[in-house]
Design a protein around this motif. Structure first.
Motif, PDB file in Angstrom:
ATOM      1  N   MET A  89       0.918  -1.212  -0.071  1.00 57.70           N
ATOM      2  CA  MET A  89      -0.119  -0.003  -0.111  1.00 57.70           C
ATOM      3  C   MET A  89       0.720   1.278  -0.032  1.00 57.70           C
ATOM      4  SD  MET A  89      -3.740   0.558   1.933  1.00 57.70           S
ATOM      5  CE  MET A  89      -3.540   1.892   2.843  1.00 57.70           C
ATOM      6  N   TYR A  90       2.001   1.159   0.543  1.00 64.22           N
ATOM      7  CA  TYR A  90       2.830   2.577   0.838  1.00 64.22           C
ATOM      8  C   TYR A  90       3.326   3.105  -0.661  1.00 64.22           C
ATOM      9  CZ  TYR A  90       7.289  -0.089   0.256  1.00 64.22           C
ATOM     10  OH  TYR A  90       8.172  -1.003  -0.227  1.00 64.22           O
ATOM     11  N   ILE A  91       3.102   1.969  -1.618  1.00 62.67           N
ATOM     12  CA  ILE A  91       3.844   2.716  -2.931  1.00 62.67           C
ATOM     13  C   ILE A  91       2.508   3.720  -3.381  1.00 62.67           C
ATOM     14  CG2 ILE A  91       5.359   0.685  -3.350  1.00 62.67           C
ATOM     15  CD1 ILE A  91       3.603  -0.212  -5.724  1.00 62.67           C
ATOM     16  N   LEU A  92       1.508   3.048  -3.153  1.00 60.55           N
ATOM     17  CA  LEU A  92       0.394   4.027  -3.683  1.00 60.55           C
ATOM     18  C   LEU A  92       0.012   5.357  -2.695  1.00 60.55           C
ATOM     19  CD1 LEU A  92      -2.092   0.818  -4.076  1.00 60.55           C
ATOM     20  CD2 LEU A  92      -1.058   2.059  -5.882  1.00 60.55           C
ATOM     21  N   THR A  93       0.135   5.199  -1.511  1.00 65.18           N
ATOM     22  CA  THR A  93       0.227   6.247  -0.737  1.00 65.18           C
ATOM     23  C   THR A  93       1.052   7.319  -0.455  1.00 65.18           C
ATOM     24  OG1 THR A  93       0.539   4.927   1.267  1.00 65.18           O
ATOM     25  CG2 THR A  93      -1.802   4.820   0.626  1.00 65.18           C
ATOM     26  N   HIS A  94       2.135   7.008  -0.842  1.00 72.09           N
ATOM     27  CA  HIS A  94       3.306   7.903  -0.558  1.00 72.09           C
ATOM     28  C   HIS A  94       3.529   8.810  -1.789  1.00 72.09           C
ATOM     29  CE1 HIS A  94       7.385   9.435   0.201  1.00 72.09           C
ATOM     30  NE2 HIS A  94       7.132   9.210   1.474  1.00 72.09           N
ATOM     31  N   PRO A  95       3.362   9.995  -1.609  1.00 67.24           N
ATOM     32  CA  PRO A  95       3.687  10.972  -2.945  1.00 67.24           C
ATOM     33  C   PRO A  95       4.727  10.762  -3.769  1.00 67.24           C
ATOM     34  CG  PRO A  95       2.516  12.022  -1.031  1.00 67.24           C
ATOM     35  CD  PRO A  95       3.296  10.904  -0.666  1.00 67.24           C
ATOM     36  N   ASN A  96       5.882  10.622  -2.961  1.00 66.32           N
ATOM     37  CA  ASN A  96       7.214  10.750  -3.715  1.00 66.32           C
ATOM     38  C   ASN A  96       7.361   9.030  -4.453  1.00 66.32           C
ATOM     39  OD1 ASN A  96       7.672  13.072  -2.930  1.00 66.32           O
ATOM     40  ND2 ASN A  96       9.180  12.398  -1.243  1.00 66.32           N
ATOM     41  N   MET A  97       6.821   8.074  -3.807  1.00 63.29           N
ATOM     42  CA  MET A  97       7.031   6.742  -4.274  1.00 63.29           C
ATOM     43  C   MET A  97       6.000   6.616  -5.740  1.00 63.29           C
ATOM     44  SD  MET A  97       8.473   4.018  -3.870  1.00 63.29           S
ATOM     45  CE  MET A  97       8.844   3.394  -2.326  1.00 63.29           C
ATOM     46  N   ARG A  98       4.907   7.247  -5.260  1.00 61.38           N
ATOM     47  CA  ARG A  98       3.853   7.428  -6.751  1.00 61.38           C
ATOM     48  C   ARG A  98       4.671   8.039  -7.896  1.00 61.38           C
ATOM     49  NH1 ARG A  98      -0.379   8.957  -3.157  1.00 61.38           N
ATOM     50  NH2 ARG A  98       0.107  11.157  -3.980  1.00 61.38           N
ATOM     51  N   GLU A  99       5.230   9.151  -7.616  1.00 59.50           N
ATOM     52  CA  GLU A  99       5.612   9.957  -8.590  1.00 59.50           C
ATOM     53  C   GLU A  99       6.927   9.248  -9.304  1.00 59.50           C
ATOM     54  OE1 GLU A  99       7.854  14.153  -9.097  1.00 59.50           O
ATOM     55  OE2 GLU A  99       6.390  14.030  -7.490  1.00 59.50           O
ATOM     56  N   SER A 100       7.761   8.761  -8.417  1.00 59.89           N
ATOM     57  CA  SER A 100       9.063   7.951  -8.790  1.00 59.89           C
ATOM     58  C   SER A 100       8.682   6.916  -9.678  1.00 59.89           C
ATOM     59  CB  SER A 100       9.919   7.725  -7.926  1.00 59.89           C
ATOM     60  OG  SER A 100       9.402   6.810  -6.911  1.00 59.89           O
ATOM     61  N   LEU A 101       7.601   5.990  -9.413  1.00 64.37           N
ATOM     62  CA  LEU A 101       7.374   5.023 -10.129  1.00 64.37           C
ATOM     63  C   LEU A 101       6.449   5.202 -11.310  1.00 64.37           C
ATOM     64  CD1 LEU A 101       6.611   2.555  -7.202  1.00 64.37           C
ATOM     65  CD2 LEU A 101       8.736   2.594  -8.593  1.00 64.37           C
ATOM     66  N   GLY A 102       6.041   6.162 -11.349  1.00 63.10           N
ATOM     67  CA  GLY A 102       5.013   6.697 -12.447  1.00 63.10           C
ATOM     68  C   GLY A 102       3.752   6.089 -12.273  1.00 63.10           C
ATOM     69  N   ILE A 103       3.273   5.871 -11.115  1.00 60.98           N
ATOM     70  CA  ILE A 103       1.918   5.419 -11.037  1.00 60.98           C
ATOM     71  C   ILE A 103       0.637   6.275 -11.219  1.00 60.98           C
ATOM     72  CG2 ILE A 103       0.439   4.218  -9.164  1.00 60.98           C
ATOM     73  CD1 ILE A 103       2.813   3.248  -7.651  1.00 60.98           C
ATOM     74  N   PRO A 104      -0.183   5.878 -12.219  1.00 61.32           N
ATOM     75  CA  PRO A 104      -1.205   6.677 -12.547  1.00 61.32           C
ATOM     76  C   PRO A 104      -2.384   6.914 -11.463  1.00 61.32           C
ATOM     77  CG  PRO A 104      -1.606   4.724 -13.612  1.00 61.32           C
ATOM     78  CD  PRO A 104      -0.071   4.731 -12.878  1.00 61.32           C
TER      79      PRO A 104
END
Length: 157
Positions: A89-104
């Motif tokens: 879940m943290y890759i979806l909830t953490h803004p820096n992680m979402r941005e670095s992974l390019g999660i839409p």
């Protein structure tokens, strides 16, 4: 003759607000749509009425920040996506992680929402990129919970 538009001062009086509030709303992208010619700001009466109708609520829970009734039934929370796609879940909830992974993702009010089909497409792109770099990606993501994240971490910078 019926007025088609009113100025900022008239709208402020109509709603019992300060003209400065309307100015702040315009800078924040809130409030009714307006027309600006040179320095003069006017509001079309039909835009004002449409904004007033959208602002009508029948219960206080409708305006709560954590209750957002979206017209798109395909929008899902981070928790729902994490469960369905077996992602941490943290890759979806953490803004820096979402941005670095390019999660839409989408902003729905103050909330972050995801579309399942976009997340599936993102995962397929990531898997293809990892395989292109020689990183083994299991075909069944449910077999190991953190496999996708570990593979992403091993990608060359």
């Amino acid at each position: 003759m019926k007025k088609v538009a009113i100025n900022e001062q008239e709208l402020a009086e109509r709603w019992g607000l300060s003209p400065k509030t309307l100015q702040r709303w315009r800078s924040e992208g809130r409030g009714p749509r307006y027309l600006k010619l040179s320095k003069r700001v006017t509001y079309l009466v039909e835009e004002i009425q449409a904004f007033e109708m959208e602002s009508m609520h029948s219960a206080t829970w409708e305006k709560g920040s954590d209750v957002v009734l979206s017209k798109d039934p395909n929008l899902m929370s981070a928790k729902e996506i994490a469960e369905v796609m077996n992602l941490p879940m943290y890759i979806l909830t953490h803004p820096n992680m979402r941005e670095s992974l390019g999660i839409p993702f989408l902003h729905v009010g103050k909330l972050i929402r995801f579309k399942l089909d976009e997340i599936k497409a993102w995962m397929l792109r990531c898997s293809a990129e990892m395989e292109a770099h020689g990183i083994e990606v299991p075909k069944d993501p449910r077999s190991q919970r953190r496999t996708l994240l570990e593979a992403l971490a091993r990608l060359p910078a």
